[in-house]
Design a protein around this motif. Structure first.
Motif, PDB file in Angstrom:
ATOM      1  N   ARG A 283       0.799  -1.219   0.000  1.00 14.28           N
ATOM      2  CA  ARG A 283       0.000   0.000   0.000  1.00 14.28           C
ATOM      3  C   ARG A 283       0.836   1.276   0.000  1.00 14.28           C
ATOM      4  NH1 ARG A 283      -4.960   1.968   3.834  1.00 14.28           N
ATOM      5  NH2 ARG A 283      -5.285   3.895   2.719  1.00 14.28           N
TER       6      ARG A 283
ATOM      7  N   GLU B 149      -0.047   5.724  -1.207  1.00 22.79           N
ATOM      8  CA  GLU B 149      -1.028   6.627  -1.778  1.00 22.79           C
ATOM      9  C   GLU B 149      -0.540   7.114  -3.128  1.00 22.79           C
ATOM     10  OE1 GLU B 149      -1.488   9.429   1.314  1.00 22.79           O
ATOM     11  OE2 GLU B 149      -2.389   7.962   2.652  1.00 22.79           O
TER      12      GLU B 149
ATOM     13  N   ARG C 119      -5.024   4.380  -7.128  1.00 19.72           N
ATOM     14  CA  ARG C 119      -6.361   4.125  -6.596  1.00 19.72           C
ATOM     15  C   ARG C 119      -7.140   3.200  -7.511  1.00 19.72           C
ATOM     16  NH1 ARG C 119      -8.753   9.543  -3.649  1.00 19.72           N
ATOM     17  NH2 ARG C 119      -7.090   9.713  -2.097  1.00 19.72           N
ATOM     18  N   CYS C 120      -8.051   2.477  -6.907  1.00 23.18           N
ATOM     19  CA  CYS C 120      -8.920   1.568  -7.638  1.00 23.18           C
ATOM     20  C   CYS C 120      -9.875   2.376  -8.513  1.00 23.18           C
ATOM     21  CB  CYS C 120      -9.692   0.707  -6.646  1.00 23.18           C
ATOM     22  SG  CYS C 120     -10.963  -0.341  -7.378  1.00 23.18           S
TER      23      CYS C 120
ATOM     24  N   LYS D 283     -12.432   4.020  -6.031  1.00 20.23           N
ATOM     25  CA  LYS D 283     -11.650   5.243  -5.827  1.00 20.23           C
ATOM     26  C   LYS D 283     -10.887   5.254  -4.509  1.00 20.23           C
ATOM     27  CE  LYS D 283     -13.144   6.567  -9.747  1.00 20.23           C
ATOM     28  NZ  LYS D 283     -12.265   6.382 -10.921  1.00 20.23           N
ATOM     29  N   LEU D 284     -10.716   4.093  -3.876  1.00 27.90           N
ATOM     30  CA  LEU D 284      -9.920   3.993  -2.659  1.00 27.90           C
ATOM     31  C   LEU D 284      -8.518   3.502  -3.004  1.00 27.90           C
ATOM     32  CD1 LEU D 284     -12.565   2.379  -0.272  1.00 27.90           C
ATOM     33  CD2 LEU D 284     -11.949   4.795  -0.470  1.00 27.90           C
ATOM     34  N   ASP D 285      -7.565   3.740  -2.086  1.00 26.43           N
ATOM     35  CA  ASP D 285      -6.188   3.318  -2.329  1.00 26.43           C
ATOM     36  C   ASP D 285      -6.108   1.811  -2.544  1.00 26.43           C
ATOM     37  OD1 ASP D 285      -5.196   5.865  -2.085  1.00 26.43           O
ATOM     38  OD2 ASP D 285      -4.677   5.669   0.026  1.00 26.43           O
TER      39      ASP D 285
ATOM     40  N   ASP E  30     -18.418   3.454  -2.724  1.00 26.96           N
ATOM     41  CA  ASP E  30     -17.933   3.810  -1.389  1.00 26.96           C
ATOM     42  C   ASP E  30     -19.081   3.952  -0.398  1.00 26.96           C
ATOM     43  OD1 ASP E  30     -18.834   6.085  -2.703  1.00 26.96           O
ATOM     44  OD2 ASP E  30     -17.326   7.410  -1.822  1.00 26.96           O
TER      45      ASP E  30
END
Length: 372
Positions: free
Chosen positions: A143, A145, A148-149, A153-155, A227
């Motif tokens: 992981r 930053e 993103r997916c 839209k998350l890391d 999300d």
């Protein structure tokens, strides 16, 4: 003795160190956030992944450009900053491999993709997914930053799928999302998965634009970004017939159904009926004891936090929004997300909403296109 090196891309000696996760610091080679072994210049704030320092100065025969050799150039050379990689067609900023005869250019990730410092590729078969035109390769991400997916839209963290030509990424869990679900925002009908990224939709839950996978109510009139679809109902109040869901982030254009004032963030909400409660208007506990900390935690808005810096929850170690309500121990400077201690905050009578309770709250199906 510290290991040092001289690299062609920088005028000063570089010292080897082990970087954890450093925000706003990027590698000069691949332009990705720093993590793991890296070289840095103590004078210039210049940093370089160890793996990027070891890429060859020349690639004699790249599979992407076999006709001529490619030479490694630093980003400031020839006055060139941003460039377009001829493999992934992305705007890139960092080292590049360039052909001196035909100006063919690759970023170092595409040129040396099997040696990416933060991605290891799996041996399983590639897959085809409806959201992307190319086959996707299984991979494992350490992981950081910056990647993103494309679905939620998350890391990216852990197992994922990647298009190695387009830099398109999906969590393994997003690839495996069910095509149809029963959703607590409206238990009388089903929601179908839309695995398309354009155009953006306005999420019915948070009222924000969302570019990613969504679930659409079968009868129409409600679309929920991935999300928000992960959120669970957590509070039952006498003033409303449905259970309410906690939203940490801002929900655009909402007013509190109790006090009538505008809601900014941190609210309990019934999406179907547009019933909203400020966190401070909800029946919650102001001081709690929780297993994440030895001392009592008190509800407090941490004002004066620098919004240009990153702030973290001391329970889950994920980022939190600065200058918002948290549960806080002042003596230890220990701050946690509200959702991390939500079961204690609501008290034993509201420690969780069961599926049986949600089924009892179900309303008759609505006519297509209508909402309360």
């Amino acid at each position: 003795m510290e290991e040092s090196m001289v690299h062609f891309s920088h005028e000063h000696p570089l010292l080897l160190c082990n970087k954890k996760r450093i925000h706003n610091s990027k590698c000069a080679g691949c332009d990705l956030p720093l993590r793991g072994p890296a070289y840095e210049c103590s004078s210039c704030n210049f940093c370089l992944h160890k793996s990027c320092s070891q890429v060859p100065m020349e690639i004699q025969q790249s599979p992407l450009h076999p006709s001529h050799p490619l030479t490694l150039l630093r980003k400031s050379q020839d006055g060139l900053g941003v460039f377009i990689c001829h493999s992934c067609n992305q705007s890139c900023y960092g080292f590049r491999y360039q052909c001196s005869q035909c100006n063919f250019v690759l970023d170092i990730e595409c040129a040396t993709e099997d040696d990416h410092p933060l991605i290891s590729y799996g041996t399983e078969e590639n897959i085809k997914h409806s959201s992307h035109r190319h086959h996707l390769t299984p991979a494992n991400f350490r992981r950081f930053e910056g990647i993103r997916c494309s679905g939620c839209k998350l890391d990216i963290d852990g197992e994922a799928y990647v298009c190695r030509g387009c830099k398109f990424f999906l969590h393994k869990s997003c690839v495996e999302l069910p095509e149809e679900i029963k959703h607590h925002f409206d238990t009388a009908t089903t929601f179908g998965l839309l695995a398309c990224l354009e155009p953006a939709i306005i999420c019915s839950a948070c009222k924000e634009d969302f570019h990613g996978f969504t679930y659409m109510r079968q009868s129409g009139g409600m679309e929920v970004g991935i999300d928000c679809s992960f959120l669970k109902p957590s509070l039952k109040v006498e003033q409303h017939k449905h259970s309410l869901t906690y939203f940490e982030k801002k929900v655009r254009g909402m007013k509190c159904s109790a006090c009538g004032n505008r809601c900014k963030a941190q609210i309990f909400r019934c999406v179907k009926c547009n019933f909203n409660l400020h966190f401070s208007c909800a029946p919650i506990l102001r001081t709690i004891k929780h297993e994440c900390h030895i001392d009592p935690l008190t509800l407090k808005k941490l004002e004066g936090e620098d919004e240009t810096e990153d702030h973290y929850c001391d329970a889950c170690e994920e980022r939190r929004i600065p200058n918002q309500l948290v549960y806080y121990c002042e003596e230890c400077d220990f701050a946690v997300h509200i959702e991390c201690v939500l079961s204690e905050v609501l008290g034993s009578s509201n420690g969780g909403i069961s599926q049986a309770q949600l089924d009892q709250e179900s309303d008759p199906p609505e006519e297509k296109g209508t909402m309360h």
